[in-house]
Design a protein around this motif. Structure first.
Motif, short mmCIF file in Angstrom:
data_model
loop_
_atom_site.label_atom_id
_atom_site.label_comp_id
_atom_site.label_asym_id
_atom_site.label_seq_id
_atom_site.Cartn_x
_atom_site.Cartn_y
_atom_site.Cartn_z
N VAL A 162 101.44 -26.06 -43.63
CA VAL A 162 102.63 -26.50 -42.91
C VAL A 162 102.66 -25.84 -41.54
CG1 VAL A 162 105.15 -26.56 -42.91
CG2 VAL A 162 103.90 -26.78 -45.07
N ALA A 163 102.73 -26.64 -40.49
CA ALA A 163 102.75 -26.11 -39.13
C ALA A 163 104.07 -25.38 -38.85
CB ALA A 163 102.56 -27.24 -38.12
N LEU A 164 103.96 -24.20 -38.29
CA LEU A 164 105.14 -23.42 -37.90
C LEU A 164 105.32 -23.35 -36.40
CD1 LEU A 164 104.91 -20.37 -40.36
CD2 LEU A 164 106.26 -22.45 -40.61
N GLY A 165 104.35 -23.80 -35.67
CA GLY A 165 104.38 -23.73 -34.21
C GLY A 165 103.02 -24.15 -33.69
N PRO A 166 102.82 -24.06 -32.39
CA PRO A 166 101.55 -24.51 -31.81
C PRO A 166 100.34 -23.70 -32.26
CG PRO A 166 102.90 -23.35 -30.18
CD PRO A 166 103.76 -23.58 -31.36
N GLU A 167 100.52 -22.45 -32.69
CA GLU A 167 99.36 -21.62 -33.05
C GLU A 167 99.52 -20.92 -34.39
OE1 GLU A 167 98.42 -18.94 -29.92
OE2 GLU A 167 98.05 -20.52 -28.46
N ARG A 168 100.43 -21.43 -35.25
CA ARG A 168 100.62 -20.80 -36.56
C ARG A 168 100.84 -21.86 -37.63
NH1 ARG A 168 105.09 -16.45 -37.00
NH2 ARG A 168 106.34 -18.20 -36.29
N THR A 169 100.29 -21.61 -38.82
CA THR A 169 100.55 -22.49 -39.96
C THR A 169 100.80 -21.63 -41.19
OG1 THR A 169 99.71 -24.35 -41.27
CG2 THR A 169 98.12 -22.70 -40.63
N LEU A 170 101.57 -22.17 -42.11
CA LEU A 170 101.84 -21.50 -43.37
C LEU A 170 101.01 -22.18 -44.45
CD1 LEU A 170 103.63 -19.22 -44.58
CD2 LEU A 170 105.23 -21.02 -45.27
N ALA A 171 100.11 -21.41 -45.08
CA ALA A 171 99.31 -21.93 -46.19
C ALA A 171 100.08 -21.65 -47.48
CB ALA A 171 97.95 -21.25 -46.22
N ILE A 172 100.46 -22.70 -48.17
CA ILE A 172 101.28 -22.59 -49.39
C ILE A 172 100.44 -22.98 -50.59
CG2 ILE A 172 103.38 -23.37 -50.57
CD1 ILE A 172 104.46 -24.16 -47.80
N MET A 173 100.42 -22.11 -51.60
CA MET A 173 99.70 -22.42 -52.83
C MET A 173 100.66 -22.30 -54.01
SD MET A 173 96.04 -20.96 -54.23
CE MET A 173 95.15 -21.75 -52.89
N VAL A 174 100.81 -23.38 -54.76
CA VAL A 174 101.68 -23.43 -55.93
C VAL A 174 100.79 -23.41 -57.17
CG1 VAL A 174 103.48 -24.71 -57.15
CG2 VAL A 174 103.36 -24.81 -54.65
N PHE A 175 101.11 -22.50 -58.12
CA PHE A 175 100.31 -22.36 -59.33
C PHE A 175 100.99 -23.02 -60.52
CE2 PHE A 175 98.96 -19.02 -56.51
CZ PHE A 175 97.59 -18.98 -56.68
N ALA A 176 100.21 -23.28 -61.56
CA ALA A 176 100.72 -23.98 -62.73
C ALA A 176 101.78 -23.18 -63.47
CB ALA A 176 99.56 -24.31 -63.68
N ASP A 177 101.79 -21.85 -63.30
CA ASP A 177 102.81 -21.04 -63.97
C ASP A 177 104.11 -20.97 -63.17
OD1 ASP A 177 102.11 -19.42 -61.86
OD2 ASP A 177 101.43 -17.72 -63.08
N GLY A 178 104.18 -21.75 -62.07
CA GLY A 178 105.41 -21.81 -61.28
C GLY A 178 105.47 -20.85 -60.11
N THR A 179 104.52 -19.94 -60.00
CA THR A 179 104.55 -19.00 -58.89
C THR A 179 104.08 -19.68 -57.61
OG1 THR A 179 102.35 -18.18 -59.43
CG2 THR A 179 104.22 -17.00 -60.37
#
Length: 366
Positions: A162-179
């Motif tokens: 997910v882009a947060l700005g011109p030079e930053r992104t948030l990498a999101i990982m969702v696991f099967a246990d809900g974390t």
């Protein structure tokens, strides 16, 4: 922890070591003198002499007390730092006291509320909760608070950049246990939104339903083969994402240590400073410390390691009070504890570690 996962009453289990003297070998007088010496040492850190004990309510002459102290010394329960000094408990003596004579206290209502509020304030941000748990123990118990992060053995459910700005992104990982785990990644200038989507799709196709450990080796090979078809920016994102997520593998698990400064308090003599210096070196032995704390995962309740009982702390003479934190289904996630000098306040720290581990398990299972 009991079968119901109650938040009351710590269970203390001892690691297996070669057996030393038992309480059955001590008569009532020896047991009373031994208990008084250990309690005085844990409170003051100073050697205890026969005259001190005779003035402290014992209806025995200093000579009788000295004879009993000599017997306890021959059993390996007491030692003398100097020829003319009083006696100190040895590590074997501390182990006998902790296992057989220690009266464990309880966590007060105000501290319970503070622990719960501080841990639950972080919601589902487990990384912050683990850091907070370590800080809580270092603050309330003294010593250094330590936490070993969980082994990530749940399958991946979804990955997204997910882009947060011109030079930053948030990498999101969702696991099967809900974390959910997030990693902040810097972007080269000019990365188009399509590259974020392409990188997300590439990882989802290869990670979904697999653990990171299972997929990591294959991913590197897949990326090498697919590089020609992937946009250059997307390929770079995949590489950066894999580097950020590599902390989920067992050998790269994080060890969180808070409160090192607490270890410098009340160190006056040069030998005390030398022990603290050795302990600081011990705390840098990440792999050995994780291995020690992973041993806590195999047992139930609080476990205590004193001095030479572990190779890691044989020189510094330090102690570890640790407990596993686990899900509501009793699946152990990791371990949390306090490390400090051998004269830790065991009666206070044991219930604090136990309660913090239980609340942390609830937060991780929310």
């Amino acid at each position: 922890m009991d079968a119901k996962g109650s938040l009351h009453g710590p269970t203390v289990s001892s690691p297996f070591f070669a057996p030393g003297p038992s309480l059955a070998e001590l008569d009532e007088r020896a047991r009373d003198i031994f208990r008084r010496i250990v309690e005085s040492y844990l409170e003051t850190g100073e050697p205890v002499g026969s005259r001190t004990l005779s003035k402290g309510g014992l209806s025995l002459s200093p000579a009788s007390i000295r004879n009993t102290m000599q017997d306890l010394t021959q059993l390996g329960l007491l030692g003398a730092p100097h020829i003319s000094a009083g006696r100190l408990p040895t590590h074997a003596g501390l182990r006998l006291f902790v296992d057989g004579l220690l009266e464990v206290g309880d966590v007060g209502a105000a501290e319970r509320q503070a622990i719960e509020a501080r841990l639950m304030a972080h919601g589902r941000n487990y990384e912050d909760a683990l850091n907070e748990a370590s800080s809580i123990l270092s603050g309330l118990a003294g010593g250094a608070g330590v936490v070993v992060t969980p082994v990530r053995d749940a399958g991946v459910k979804h990955v997204e950049f997910v882009a947060l700005g011109p030079e930053r992104t948030l990498a999101i990982m969702v696991f099967a246990d809900g974390t959910v785990e997030n990693r902040l990644i810097r972007l080269p200038a000019g990365v188009p939104p399509s590259a974020l989507v392409e990188a997300s799709n590439f990882l989802n196709a290869r990670l979904t339903g697999r653990t990171l450990a299972e997929a990591m080796a294959d991913l590197a090979a897949d990326l090498a083969r697919a590089r020609a078809q992937l946009d250059a920016a997307a390929a770079r994102l995949v590489e950066d994402g894999l580097a950020a997520w590599s902390g989920g593998e067992a050998e790269d698990r994080a060890l969180i240590v808070r409160g090192r400064a607490n270890l410098l308090e009340e160190t006056g003599a040069s030998e005390d400073l030398e022990r603290v210096r050795s302990l600081f070196e011990d705390l840098e032995q990440k792999e050995q410390l994780i291995q020690l704390l992973d041993g806590v995962r195999e047992g139930q309740g609080v476990r205590i390691f004193i001095g030479a009982e572990t190779r890691l702390f044989s020189l510094s003479g330090s102690a570890v009070i640790a407990a596993p934190y686990m899900t509501g289904s009793q699946r152990v996630l990791g371990a949390i504890g306090v490390i400090g000098p051998a004269r830790l306040n065991y009666a206070r720290i044991i219930p604090l570690v136990d309660y913090t581990a239980r609340v942390l398990g609830q937060v991780m299972n929310a």
